[in-house]
Write a protein that holds these residues in place. Structure first.
Motif, short mmCIF file in Angstrom:
data_model
loop_
_atom_site.label_atom_id
_atom_site.label_comp_id
_atom_site.label_asym_id
_atom_site.label_seq_id
_atom_site.Cartn_x
_atom_site.Cartn_y
_atom_site.Cartn_z
N ASP A 26 0.85 -1.37 -0.17
CA ASP A 26 -0.02 0.01 0.07
C ASP A 26 0.73 1.15 0.04
O ASP A 26 0.50 2.19 -0.87
CB ASP A 26 -0.84 -0.06 1.18
N TYR A 27 1.80 1.07 0.71
CA TYR A 27 2.75 2.43 0.74
C TYR A 27 3.66 2.69 -0.67
O TYR A 27 3.41 3.68 -1.06
CB TYR A 27 3.98 2.19 1.97
N PHE A 30 0.67 4.03 -3.15
CA PHE A 30 0.61 5.41 -2.55
C PHE A 30 1.68 6.33 -3.12
O PHE A 30 1.20 7.29 -3.45
CB PHE A 30 0.38 5.33 -0.98
N GLU A 31 2.86 5.90 -2.65
CA GLU A 31 3.73 7.00 -3.18
C GLU A 31 3.91 7.03 -4.97
O GLU A 31 4.22 8.17 -5.55
CB GLU A 31 5.37 6.37 -2.81
N ASN A 33 1.30 6.63 -6.98
CA ASN A 33 0.13 7.33 -7.34
C ASN A 33 0.59 8.99 -6.87
O ASN A 33 0.01 9.85 -7.60
CB ASN A 33 -1.18 7.09 -6.57
N LYS A 34 1.25 9.07 -5.74
CA LYS A 34 1.60 10.53 -5.43
C LYS A 34 2.39 11.30 -6.47
O LYS A 34 2.15 12.28 -6.72
CB LYS A 34 1.91 10.30 -4.17
#
Length: 132
Positions: A26-27, A30-31, A33-34
């Motif tokens: 997930d991390y 998330f990174e 996508n960020k």
């Protein structure tokens, strides 16, 4: 190098300490996508180039969810997915290609080493298609 961006890979040593595999997945997603939201627009990204099973710095096998999610991100934004299977492909993971362990087909794949029995040979493999 200009216009080359890096996102974390979901390995134990590459994410914050103490995370479970699911939290690392997930991390890393998330990174990624960020990065695509705040650093570089997806329409300006030609490809995501990744190793499906990392062999340098320890063997790192990402979760299915991670690899499949990267494929989905590429499909959503029209980004080519390129797998570097030079070290992990050609039967080294129990399947012919490491990507088969995740049920993901890359747009382009680089292979080498084992295909020439130790001789310096490599190949770029891609199905016919319109990538323009």
């Amino acid at each position: 190098m200009d216009n080359v961006y890096f996102a974390p890979y979901p390995g134990k040593d590459l994410c914050p300490a103490g995370m479970t595999e699911e939290e690392r997945t997930d991390y890393a997603l998330f990174e990624l996508n960020k990065l695509l939201k705040y650093v570089v627009y997806p329409e300006d990204v030609a490809c995501i180039y990744m190793v499906p099973v990392m062999g340098e710095g320890g063997y790192v096998v990402p979760s299915r969810k991670f690899v499949q999610s990267v494929r989905e991100i590429c499909d959503k934004h029209g980004i080519l997915l390129i797998f570097d299977e030079i070290q992990c492909g050609y039967g080294r993971t129990g399947k012919m290609w490491a990507s088969q362990n995740f049920d993901v087909v890359p747009d382009i794949m680089t292979v080498g080493k084992a295909i020439a029995d130790g001789l310096p040979m490599s190949a770029v493999i891609s199905p016919p298609g319109n990538y323009g």
